[in-house]
Write an enzyme that holds these catalytic residues in place. Structure first.
Site, PDB file in Angstrom:
ATOM      1  N   TYR A   6     121.586 100.459  79.501  1.00 22.52           N
ATOM      2  CA  TYR A   6     121.578  99.061  79.109  1.00 22.52           C
ATOM      3  C   TYR A   6     120.627  98.161  79.443  1.00 22.52           C
ATOM      4  O   TYR A   6     120.177  97.344  79.835  1.00 22.52           O
ATOM      5  CB  TYR A   6     123.213  98.699  78.706  1.00 22.52           C
ATOM      6  CG  TYR A   6     123.677  98.604  80.242  1.00 22.52           C
ATOM      7  CD1 TYR A   6     123.628  97.756  81.270  1.00 22.52           C
ATOM      8  CD2 TYR A   6     124.302 100.099  80.167  1.00 22.52           C
ATOM      9  CE1 TYR A   6     123.714  97.881  82.356  1.00 22.52           C
ATOM     10  CE2 TYR A   6     124.776 100.516  81.566  1.00 22.52           C
ATOM     11  CZ  TYR A   6     125.047  99.191  83.026  1.00 22.52           C
ATOM     12  OH  TYR A   6     125.537  99.797  83.366  1.00 22.52           O
ATOM     13  N   GLY A   7     120.186  99.053  80.467  1.00 19.98           N
ATOM     14  CA  GLY A   7     118.798  98.052  81.866  1.00 19.98           C
ATOM     15  C   GLY A   7     117.892  99.000  81.567  1.00 19.98           C
ATOM     16  O   GLY A   7     117.195  99.386  81.112  1.00 19.98           O
ATOM     17  N   LEU A   9     116.538 101.848  82.392  1.00 21.38           N
ATOM     18  CA  LEU A   9     116.769 103.140  82.127  1.00 21.38           C
ATOM     19  C   LEU A   9     115.884 103.011  80.342  1.00 21.38           C
ATOM     20  O   LEU A   9     116.288 103.904  79.687  1.00 21.38           O
ATOM     21  CB  LEU A   9     117.998 103.871  81.471  1.00 21.38           C
ATOM     22  CG  LEU A   9     118.169 104.783  83.395  1.00 21.38           C
ATOM     23  CD1 LEU A   9     119.976 104.846  82.666  1.00 21.38           C
ATOM     24  CD2 LEU A   9     117.668 105.362  84.205  1.00 21.38           C
ATOM     25  N   GLU A  75     122.614 106.262  89.666  1.00 21.72           N
ATOM     26  CA  GLU A  75     123.198 105.125  89.487  1.00 21.72           C
ATOM     27  C   GLU A  75     124.194 105.111  90.728  1.00 21.72           C
ATOM     28  O   GLU A  75     124.928 104.593  90.898  1.00 21.72           O
ATOM     29  CB  GLU A  75     123.762 105.448  88.794  1.00 21.72           C
ATOM     30  CG  GLU A  75     123.084 104.833  87.223  1.00 21.72           C
ATOM     31  CD  GLU A  75     122.737 103.567  86.457  1.00 21.72           C
ATOM     32  OE1 GLU A  75     122.358 102.841  87.878  1.00 21.72           O
ATOM     33  OE2 GLU A  75     121.943 103.872  85.695  1.00 21.72           O
TER      34      GLU A  75
END
Length: 117
Positions: A6-7, A9, A75
């Site tokens: 969602y970001g 990546l 992450e």
């Protein structure tokens, strides 16, 4: 296995190269609503508080254990992020995918909740 991103990546963003050997499956939304905030310019955080916020828009990729291990390093799993499986939906089809949730507790009540980054 599938991963929902969602970001940073996502395609066109600065960490997407970690998914260069992954198979893009589809764009999708989370089945449940979650709060997503952006407290830093480049890093959105998904918070594991189901039912609050928006259905998050993102991308699904098919990955293997090698790619998952690289993503865990990026992450900061398990210190900075937790990962777990959630349901995502694309074109009416439901998939189970891994997603990273911020592990640190933050007060997001006065922050703008995002739907897409």
């Amino acid at each position: 296995m599938y991963i929902f991103v969602y970001g940073t990546l996502k395609r066109g963003l600065h960490n997407h190269d970690l998914l260069e050997n992954a198979e893009f499956v589809c764009e999708a939304t989370t089945k449940e609503k979650y709060p997503m905030v952006n407290t830093e310019e480049y890093f959105p955080y998904l918070i594991d508080d189901k039912g609050i916020g928006h259905h998050i828009l993102g991308e699904v990729y098919r990955i293997d254990e090698t790619i998952l291990a690289m993503l865990d390093i990026l992450e900061g799993y398990p210190e900075h992020y937790d990962r777990r499986q959630i349901q995502v939906i694309s074109l009416g089809i439901e998939l189970t995918a891994i997603v990273y949730f911020l592990k640190d507790e933050i007060d997001y009540t006065n922050l703008n909740l995002l739907k897409i980054f």
